[in-house]
Design a protein around this motif. Structure first.
Motif, PDB file in Angstrom:
ATOM      1  N   ASN A 113       8.998  13.560   8.412  1.00 37.76           N
ATOM      2  CA  ASN A 113       8.675  12.472   7.480  1.00 37.76           C
ATOM      3  C   ASN A 113       8.923  11.157   8.211  1.00 37.76           C
ATOM      4  O   ASN A 113       9.582  11.142   9.263  1.00 37.76           O
ATOM      5  CB  ASN A 113       9.514  12.589   6.198  1.00 37.76           C
ATOM      6  N   PRO A 114       8.423  10.058   7.697  1.00 40.86           N
ATOM      7  CA  PRO A 114       8.516   8.790   8.450  1.00 40.86           C
ATOM      8  C   PRO A 114       9.948   8.318   8.712  1.00 40.86           C
ATOM      9  O   PRO A 114      10.169   7.493   9.584  1.00 40.86           O
ATOM     10  CB  PRO A 114       7.798   7.786   7.536  1.00 40.86           C
ATOM     11  N   PRO A 143       8.371  11.408  -2.591  1.00 40.34           N
ATOM     12  CA  PRO A 143       9.640  12.135  -2.407  1.00 40.34           C
ATOM     13  C   PRO A 143      10.458  11.620  -1.214  1.00 40.34           C
ATOM     14  O   PRO A 143      11.677  11.483  -1.325  1.00 40.34           O
ATOM     15  CB  PRO A 143       9.206  13.585  -2.186  1.00 40.34           C
ATOM     16  N   ASP A 144       9.761  11.324  -0.096  1.00 41.64           N
ATOM     17  CA  ASP A 144      10.509  10.886   1.095  1.00 41.64           C
ATOM     18  C   ASP A 144      11.026   9.461   0.920  1.00 41.64           C
ATOM     19  O   ASP A 144      12.193   9.171   1.168  1.00 41.64           O
ATOM     20  CB  ASP A 144       9.621  10.908   2.360  1.00 41.64           C
ATOM     21  N   GLY A 145      10.111   8.587   0.491  1.00 41.55           N
ATOM     22  CA  GLY A 145      10.477   7.186   0.329  1.00 41.55           C
ATOM     23  C   GLY A 145      11.574   7.020  -0.696  1.00 41.55           C
ATOM     24  O   GLY A 145      12.502   6.227  -0.517  1.00 41.55           O
ATOM     25  N   TYR A 171      15.043   5.195   0.293  1.00 36.36           N
ATOM     26  CA  TYR A 171      15.499   3.934  -0.313  1.00 36.36           C
ATOM     27  C   TYR A 171      16.726   4.150  -1.215  1.00 36.36           C
ATOM     28  O   TYR A 171      17.558   3.262  -1.366  1.00 36.36           O
ATOM     29  CB  TYR A 171      14.349   3.248  -1.058  1.00 36.36           C
ATOM     30  N   GLN A 172      16.814   5.344  -1.769  1.00 39.35           N
ATOM     31  CA  GLN A 172      18.052   5.648  -2.528  1.00 39.35           C
ATOM     32  C   GLN A 172      19.246   5.629  -1.566  1.00 39.35           C
ATOM     33  O   GLN A 172      20.304   5.079  -1.883  1.00 39.35           O
ATOM     34  CB  GLN A 172      17.955   7.037  -3.177  1.00 39.35           C
ATOM     35  N   GLU A 183       0.816  -1.219   0.000  1.00 39.24           N
ATOM     36  CA  GLU A 183       0.000   0.000   0.000  1.00 39.24           C
ATOM     37  C   GLU A 183       0.851   1.270   0.000  1.00 39.24           C
ATOM     38  O   GLU A 183       0.381   2.339  -0.396  1.00 39.24           O
ATOM     39  CB  GLU A 183      -0.930   0.039   1.236  1.00 39.24           C
ATOM     40  N   ASP A 184       2.100   1.145   0.491  1.00 36.94           N
ATOM     41  CA  ASP A 184       2.971   2.325   0.509  1.00 36.94           C
ATOM     42  C   ASP A 184       3.685   2.531  -0.814  1.00 36.94           C
ATOM     43  O   ASP A 184       4.372   3.536  -1.003  1.00 36.94           O
ATOM     44  CB  ASP A 184       4.045   2.169   1.609  1.00 36.94           C
ATOM     45  N   ILE A 185       3.543   1.552  -1.713  1.00 36.14           N
ATOM     46  CA  ILE A 185       4.307   1.645  -2.957  1.00 36.14           C
ATOM     47  C   ILE A 185       3.422   1.942  -4.160  1.00 36.14           C
ATOM     48  O   ILE A 185       3.684   2.849  -4.933  1.00 36.14           O
ATOM     49  CB  ILE A 185       5.072   0.322  -3.233  1.00 36.14           C
TER      50      ILE A 185
END
Lengths: 269, 195
Positions: free
Chosen positions: A250-251, A218-220, A224-225, A129-131
């Motif tokens: 942000n998370p 933007p945050d994710g 992950y980068q 769901e987050d992707i």
């Protein structure tokens, strides 16, 4: 002068046991004899090192701690954690604390030496769901196994289903068979591909995919980068990505701060 | 100090803990910072043993600095400790003339930030090594040298050690002292730092 006499004389000088006249003569001798001056300098270093009892005690203490850690690294970490428990916390807080302690313990144990370990300590597989676009997911839920009318979304939906079933490698293979150009919003594709590559251990490819995410996440994407860069040992670049995350809510803010503080501090100078 | 919650400690707590040799704080420092610093050192091509030496040497340098004067950090303790370790590592590279390992970034950081003067880093590290080597001497050797350098006379040492003559005590002290110097000459770390 024998070696013994010379060393005894230097001892007397360093201990301040020489008479005024003897000391002045010794100092004159040092000025005219560089070899003697150099010898005195060395003996002074040795003398101060051996007689510095505070440093010796501190060093001994460090040695004991290192030995403790060699013998029982887990016990050492666990003992530190034990301090974290407070009697006054509510049951809910206690549970949260236990979870936090577990995470901390996990990180303490596996984070260490290699970038790969650091990556493993911080990388968590995000829920689908987050992707993938939530609208797409809710469509799946609402419609059960029924195909969506939008045929373009269908292949992506299959990938999402495999992902949900933790069949990540198959999901990646399916995803790679899709032409992102055929999708209305390829950013979803690239973000999902980036995550799946990370799960599959293909950090270089993950980076390429994340670079192609043109909108959303933007945050994710930065998080992950950064993890992909850590996995590749490219710490300075990872630091720059993490820095993007520490400036606003942000998370991943706290985790980014933690890695930055613990990993590479060059940027804080 | 409230140790109920470790979490992130403030700079003053770290420095007081180091200055006072607080075992719990030191354990926490090892748990929290050593893995990443070792990892950093390994990436620069040094062995794990050297990396551990650098970490302990840095803590000793911080201890000596904190003990001698009030140390006020302008950066988080973690950043400060890392900078000390990095500079110690740089110093080791420079001594060994391993310039290939000195990256441009490290070179820049080294010249831009100097948390502890070179001399202090060298003193801490050299002192650490010399004390390690001193610990390798025979027990009676350690005792004789320690007593003499604490200002006791050969007569007093002779009595304490139960030697038959002051001449023998002097000879034994000289033998032990020379042995320590030989150990130092053979030790690569001492050669890099001093000789």
């Amino acid at each position: 002068m024998s070696s013994q006499e010379k060393l005894e004389r230097i001892d007397k000088f360093l201990l301040g046991e020489m008479e005024q006249e003897e000391m002045e003569e010794f100092q004159r001798e040092m000025e005219s004899n560089p070899a003697l001056a150099s010898e005195v300098k060395l003996q002074k270093v040795v003398f101060h090192s051996v007689t510095d009892k505070e440093s010796a005690r501190f060093q001994e203490l460090l040695g004991e701690i290192e030995q403790e850690r060699e013998k029982a690294p887990e016990k050492g970490a666990a003992k530190t954690i034990r301090f974290a428990f407070r009697k006054t916390v509510s049951i809910a807080a206690a549970i949260a604390l236990v979870v936090a302690a577990g995470v901390y313990l996990f990180k303490s144990q596996v984070q260490p030496a290699r970038p790969g370990s650091l990556f493993a300590a911080y990388f968590e597989i995000p829920p689908i769901e987050d992707i993938v676009d939530p609208a797409l997911i809710s469509s799946v839920r609402d419609r059960g196994e029924q195909p969506l009318p939008d045929s373009e979304s269908q292949p992506l939906l299959e990938v999402a289903k495999l992902y949900k079933n933790k069949e990540y490698h198959t999901a990646l293979e399916k995803l790679e068979a899709i032409d992102p150009g055929s999708l209305e919003n390829p950013s979803n594709y690239y973000y999902l591909a980036g995550i799946l590559c990370l799960i599959d251990g293909r950090a270089e490819e993950a980076l390429v995919n994340f670079e192609n995410v043109a909108s959303g996440f933007p945050d994710g994407r930065a998080w992950y980068q950064a993890l992909a860069l850590i996995k590749l040992g490219r710490m300075e670049e990872a630091g720059r990505k993490l820095e993007q995350l520490v400036g606003y809510a942000n998370p991943w803010r706290e985790e980014a701060e933690r890695i930055l503080e613990g990993l590479n501090y060059t940027w804080l100078q | 100090m409230n140790r109920a919650v470790w979490g992130k400690l403030d700079n003053a707590t770290y420095l007081t803990g180091i200055r006072e040799g607080d075992r719990d704080i030191l354990r926490h420092i090892y748990d929290e910072f050593q893995p990443n610093i070792i990892s950093f050192c390994l990436k620069k091509g040094v062995s794990e043993e050297e990396a551990q030496d650098v970490f302990a040497g840095a803590l000793l340098a911080v201890f000596q600095q904190a003990k001698e004067e009030s140390l006020e950090l302008k950066v988080p303790f973690s950043a400060y400790l890392f900078a000390v370790c990095r500079n110690l590592l740089m110093k080791s590279f420079r001594s060994k003339k391993r310039f290939a390992e000195v990256t441009e970034g490290m070179e820049r950081a080294y010249s831009d930030s100097n948390p502890l003067p070179d001399e202090q880093l060298e003193r801490a590290m050299l002192g650490k090594v010399i004390r390690e080597l001193f610990g390798k001497l025979a027990d009676d050797c350690q005792r004789i040298i320690q007593m003499r350098w604490d200002g006791e006379s050969y007569e007093q040492i002779k009595e304490a050690m139960g030697h038959g003559s002051e001449g023998y005590t002097r000879k034994r002290k000289h033998f032990c002292h020379k042995h320590l110097l030989e150990l130092m000459k053979k030790d690569e770390r001492v050669r890099d730092l001093y000789l």
